[in-house]
Design an enzyme around this catalytic site. Structure first.
Site, mmCIF file in Angstrom:
data_model
loop_
_atom_site.group_PDB
_atom_site.id
_atom_site.type_symbol
_atom_site.label_atom_id
_atom_site.label_comp_id
_atom_site.label_asym_id
_atom_site.label_seq_id
_atom_site.Cartn_x
_atom_site.Cartn_y
_atom_site.Cartn_z
ATOM 1 N N GLU A 196 0.894 -1.175 0.000
ATOM 2 C CA GLU A 196 0.000 0.000 0.000
ATOM 3 C C GLU A 196 0.920 1.209 0.000
ATOM 4 O O GLU A 196 1.571 1.484 1.001
ATOM 5 C CB GLU A 196 -0.849 0.028 1.274
ATOM 6 C CG GLU A 196 -1.723 -1.165 1.490
ATOM 7 C CD GLU A 196 -2.933 -1.163 0.598
ATOM 8 O OE1 GLU A 196 -3.186 -0.153 -0.070
ATOM 9 O OE2 GLU A 196 -3.600 -2.203 0.539
ATOM 10 N N CYS A 215 -3.064 8.460 3.684
ATOM 11 C CA CYS A 215 -2.803 7.867 2.376
ATOM 12 C C CYS A 215 -3.974 8.098 1.429
ATOM 13 O O CYS A 215 -3.824 8.048 0.218
ATOM 14 C CB CYS A 215 -2.554 6.373 2.535
ATOM 15 S SG CYS A 215 -3.870 5.539 3.417
#
Ligand code: NAP
Length: 681
Positions: free
Chosen positions: A254, A293
C-alpha cells in the site's frame, strides 16, 4: 527512556543508544527506540511455532470471540492512548480515527466470524461436478498459512495501521510481527503493551519491533506473508528482495497515492452539493494534517467553476486554526515530525516549478499554543494547475501533508482522463446528483481506483467520507498505490489462507469439509432429525419421507390459497411455445409439500425455520407424478448463547432433495432451522 520491543514472549530493550524520537508539537525528545540485538529469524520461528500453532487450533468462531474480547477490553481503556497520541501531532479527531477507528476494525473483523464455519479452516465456494455419475467431485478448502505475517507500517496511523492488519491475520489464524515506522513507534508500543498485558491473545501471536527492521524479510519463508504500507520507493525496494522472489512470498503493498475528488457540473456554485464538495476537500486536506494515504491531493473541477472553488476553499481553509491540539479551537496539529515537514516542503517546492500556490504560505502562518519553529507545523497549501494534461507533476509528486492542487476539466471524459493520470489510486470521489454522470465516471475511472465514493446530498449526512477505509470494504489500489488489497471483510481474511483444491468421492469430501456433498453416503438409520438436539445431529443424517401423489386439485387449491394463477399452472391451452406439456405444479407448492413431508410436527428441539439459502426447481412436476423427499443434514453452525435466553442453540442446514417416481430430482433447496442444544451453557 527507551521504548521496547516485544519478542520471544518478553519485553526487550534494543542495544545501543537508539534513535531519538520527538514530540511533534514542541520538538522535545520523548525517548529512543532501538531494535539492535534482536534476532529476527528467531522471532519469526517463535511466532510460527508458538503463536501460529495455537491460533491454527482455534476455529473461526473462537478467533472471532477472542477478537471481540480484545476490542471490548481496548475500548474500555481507550482514554489511555489519547495523550501519547497527541505527541504525534494528532488532534482529538485525528486520535479518534487512529485509536477508536483501529479498535472498530477489530470489532468488525470479530463479527465476520458469522461468515465462517466453526472450524479452523474455510470451505470456499461450491463443489465442482467432475464425473458423469457423481462419484468423483472437486471442492476448495482454505487453511491458515503456517507462516508469520510481517506488517511493515507507515508513521501516520501508529494504532490503526497495526490493528487493521492484525485483526485480519488473527481471524485467519496466522501470527504477526508488527514493525511500525520508527518515527511514531512509541504509540504502537503503548498499544501492544496493553494487548499483551490483557493476556487475551495466545502467546507468540503478536510481536513488536520498535526501530529498524532492515533485513527481516531476508528470513521470510514460503508460508510467510509480508504487508507493507509506506512510500513507493521503500515498497519497491523491499518488493524486489530476492528472497521474496525465490520463495514466492506474498508481498502486499500500500503505497503513495494521488487521490482525487471531482466536482460534477450539476453541483454548481450555490448548490448544496457544491458546499458538500468544498467541505469534503477541506476536511481531507486538514485531518491528520493531510498525512493520510487517502487524502485528496487532486481537486478536479469544471473550468467555469475554478474561481468559485478557489474562493470557497480559501474561505473554509481560513477557519483552520493551527496549533497545539490541546488548545481549545485548534483544528490542525503539526506534521508527525520535523523530518516529515522538511520532506513535505521539498515536495511543495518541486510542485511550485509547474504550478502556482493560490492559498497558503509555507512560512507565513499563525500557530497557537506552541512555538512555530520548534514544532513540525505547516499551513494548508492549495495549488492551481491550469493545464493538468500538460503540467503533470501534480499527478506524480505526493506531498504527504496538507497540500492539494485544483485543476480544471472541460467535460466528464476529460475529468476521467485527468483522474486516471494518477496512475492508480486508493480512492477517488465525485460529487454529483446526476446518475448518468455518476455511472459514466465510475465505469471510466474504476480500473484505476481501489474505491470510489459517489457523494451527494442524499448520502452526505451518513457518508463515512472520502478518506475513510472501511473494514468491510477493500482498501488498496492498483498501480502507483501498490496493487495491494487490505481488509475488505471476508476477502481480507482469505488473503492469509492457502486455497487448495481437493478431489475425491462425495463421502470423502463431506468428511473433510464437514458439509454434506450431493452424492455422499446418507445415514437413514437413526430417529427423525427433528427429534435430535443440535449436538446429536451428524452431517449426513437423512430422513426418507413418505410419498405424495400430485393432483390437479393440489394445483387448484394452491392457486386459490396463494393467489398465484400464472397461466402455466392454470390454463392447459396456453402452453404452446413453452417448455411445459401440461399444467405444471407451482414450484412453491412442491417446496411447501416437501415441508409437509419432512417436518416432524411434535414439539421437540427444533425452534424455528430460519430461511432458505438456495432453491432450484429442476424438473416440471405434473399431476399424476409421485414425489418424495430425501432430507439430509448438510451443515451445522453453532451459535453463541444470548444473555436473555435460557437455552443454547445452533443452525442446521438441511438439503431438501425432492425426487419423482423415476428417482430424478425435481427440486433442490437448502433450508435452515434453529435447533436447541442439550447443553444449556
Ligand atoms: P516509508 O519511509 O516508506 O516507511 C515505511 C515503513 O517501512 C517504515 O516502517 C520503515 O521503517 C520501513 N522500512 C524502511 N526500510 C525498510 C527495510 N529495509 N526493511 C524493513 N522495513 C523498512 O514511509 P513513511 O514515511 O513511514 O510513510 C509515508 C508514506 O506512506 C506516504 O508516501 C504515504 O502515502 C504512504 N502511506 C500509504 C498508505 C496506504 O494504505 N496506501 C497508508 C499510509 C501511508 P523506519 O521508520 O524504521 O524507517
Amino acid at each position: 527512556m527507551m521504548f521496547e520491543n516485544y519478542a520471544l514472549g518478553k519485553w526487550i530493550k534494543g542495544d545501543g543508544d537508539g534513535t531519538p524520537l520527538f514530540n511533534a508539537i514542541n520538538g522535545d525528545e520523548i525517548g529512543t527506540a532501538s531494535s539492535k540485538g534482536l534476532d529476527f529469524s528467531k522471532m519469526m520461528k517463535y511466532g510460527r511455532e508458538t503463536g501460529g500453532h495455537l491460533l491454527r487450533k482455534m476455529t473461526f468462531q473462537e478467533r472471532g470471540l477472542m477478537l471481540k474480547k480484545l476490542a471490548l477490553h481496548l475500548h474500555s481503556i481507550k482514554n489511555k492512548f489519547y495523550q501519547t497520541s497527541s505527541f504525534t501531532g494528532a488532534t482529538k479527531i485525528d486520535s479518534w480515527i487512529d485509536i477508536e477507528g483501529g479498535i472498530g476494525n477489530i470489532f468488525a473483523n470479530a463479527s465476520l466470524r458469522k461468515e465462517f464455519p466453526d472450524l479452523p479452516y474455510y470451505i470456499d465456494g461450491k463443489f465442482a461436478k467432475l464425473s458423469q455419475n457423481n462419484t468423483f467431485i472437486g471442492h476448495h478448502i482454505m487453511v491458515p498459512k503456517e507462516g508469520i505475517c510481517i506488517h511493515i507500517n507507515a508513521f501516520n496511523f501508529p494504532i490503526w495501521g497495526m490493528l487493521e492488519k492484525i485483526s485480519v491475520n488473527l481471524m485467519a489464524g496466522v501470527p504477526a510481527i508488527v514493525k511500525p515506522a520508527t518515527l511514531t513507534c512509541y504509540l504502537t508500543e503503548l498499544m501492544v503493551r496493553e494487548i499483551i498485558a490483557s493476556n487475551i491473545l495466545p502467546e507468540g501471536s503478536l510481536q513488536l519491533i520498535c526501530g529498524s527492521a532492515n533485513g527481516i524479510i531476508d528470513h521470510a519463508t514460503s508460508e510467510d506473508i509480508i504487508t507493507f504500507t509506506g512510500s513507493a520507493s521503500t515498497g519497491i525496494k523491499l518488493k524486489a528482495n530476492s528472497n521474496l522472489i525465490e520463495n514466492s512470498v506474498p508481498f502486499n503493498m500500500e503505497a503513495d497515492s494521488l487521490n482525487c475528488s471531482i466536482l460534477a457540473k450539476d453541483a454548481s456554485p450555490g448548490t448544496t452539493n457544491f458546499d458538500i464538495f468544498i467541505k469534503e476537500v477541506q476536511k481531507e486536506m486538514t485531518v491528520k494534517a493531510g498525512q493520510k494515504c487517502t487524502a485528496i491531493r487532486r481537486v478536479i473541477v469544471p473550468q467555469e467553476y475554478i474561481n468559485d472553488v478557489v474562493s470557497a476553499l480559501g474561505k473554509r481553509l481560513d477557519k483552520t486554526i493551527i496549533g497545539d491540539p490541546k488548545v481549545e479551537g485548534v483544528k490542525m496539529g503539526p506534521l508527525a515530525g520535523l523530518s516529515q515537514k522538511k520532506e513535505v516542503i521539498e515536495k511543495i517546492q518541486q510542485l511550485e516549478k509547474t504550478q502556482d500556490i493560490v492559498y497558503g504560505n509555507i512560512n507565513n502562518f499563525n500557530v497557537i499554543g506552541a512555538d512555530k519553529n520548534k514544532g513540525a507545523f505547516l499551513a494548508p497549501i492549495l495549488f492551481l494547475n491550469e493545464n493538468p494534461l500538460k503540467n503533470t507533476d501534480c499527478h506524480e509528486i505526493e506531498s504527504f501533508g496538507p497540500v492539494s492542487t485544483i485543476m480544471p476539466y472541460s467535460d466528464i471524459d476529460q475529468a476521467i482522463k485527468i483522474a486516471r493520470l494518477g496512475k492508480g489510486s486508493l480512492v477517488c470521489s465525485i460529487v454529483t446528483n446526476d446518475m448518468k454522470i455518476a455511472e459514466k465516471f465510475v465505469l471510466g475511472a474504476a480500473s484505476m481506483h481501489g474505491r470510489i465514493l459517489i457523494l451527494n446530498e442524499s448520502c452526505a449526512k451518513e457518508s463515512t467520507g472520502h478518506g475513510s477505509p472501511m473494514p468491510l470494504l477493500k482498501h488498496g489500489g492498483p498501480g502507483r498505490a501498490g496493487g495491494g488489497e487490505e481488509m475488505g471483510g471476508k476477502r481480507g481474511i482469505l488473503h492469509y489462507l492457502q486455497r487448495t483444491a481437493i478431489q475425491g468421492h462425495p463421502t470423502t469430501i463431506t468428511s473433510i469439509t464437514k458439509q454434506y456433498q450431493y452424492g455422499a453416503k446418507q445415514d437413514t438409520s437413526g430417529i427423525h432429525t427433528f427429534k435430535k438436539h443440535f449436538e446429536e445431529i451428524q452431517v449426513g443424517d437423512t430422513v426418507i419421507t413418505d410419498k405424495h401423489l400430485v393432483t390437479l386439485n393440489d394445483i387448484e387449491n394452491f392457486a386459490d390459497l396463494s393467489g398465484d394463477r400464472f397461466y402455466a399452472h392454470m390454463d392447459e391451452n396456453s402452453l404452446e411455445d413453452t417448455i411445459f406439456t401440461e399444467r405444471v405444479a407451482h414450484g412453491y407448492f412442491i417446496l411447501s409439500k416437501a415441508a409437509g413431508l419432512f417436518v416432524d410436527p411434535k414439539k421437540g428441539p427444533v425452534l424455528l425455520n430460519y430461511g432458505i439459502d438456495e432453491c432450484r426447481f429442476i424438473k416440471p412436476v405434473y399431476p399424476g407424478m409421485v414425489i418424495g423427499v430425501r432430507f439430509t443434514v448438510k451443515e451445522k453452525i453453532s451459535q453463541e448463547k444470548k444473555e436473555d435466553e435460557n437455552y443454547t442453540k445452533g443452525i442446521v442446514k438441511f438439503l431438501v432433495d425432492v425426487y419423482d417416481d423415476e428417482n430424478e430430482t425435481v427440486m433442490l433447496a437448502t433450508i435452515l432451522t434453529m435447533i436447541k442444544k442439550k447443553n444449556k451453557l
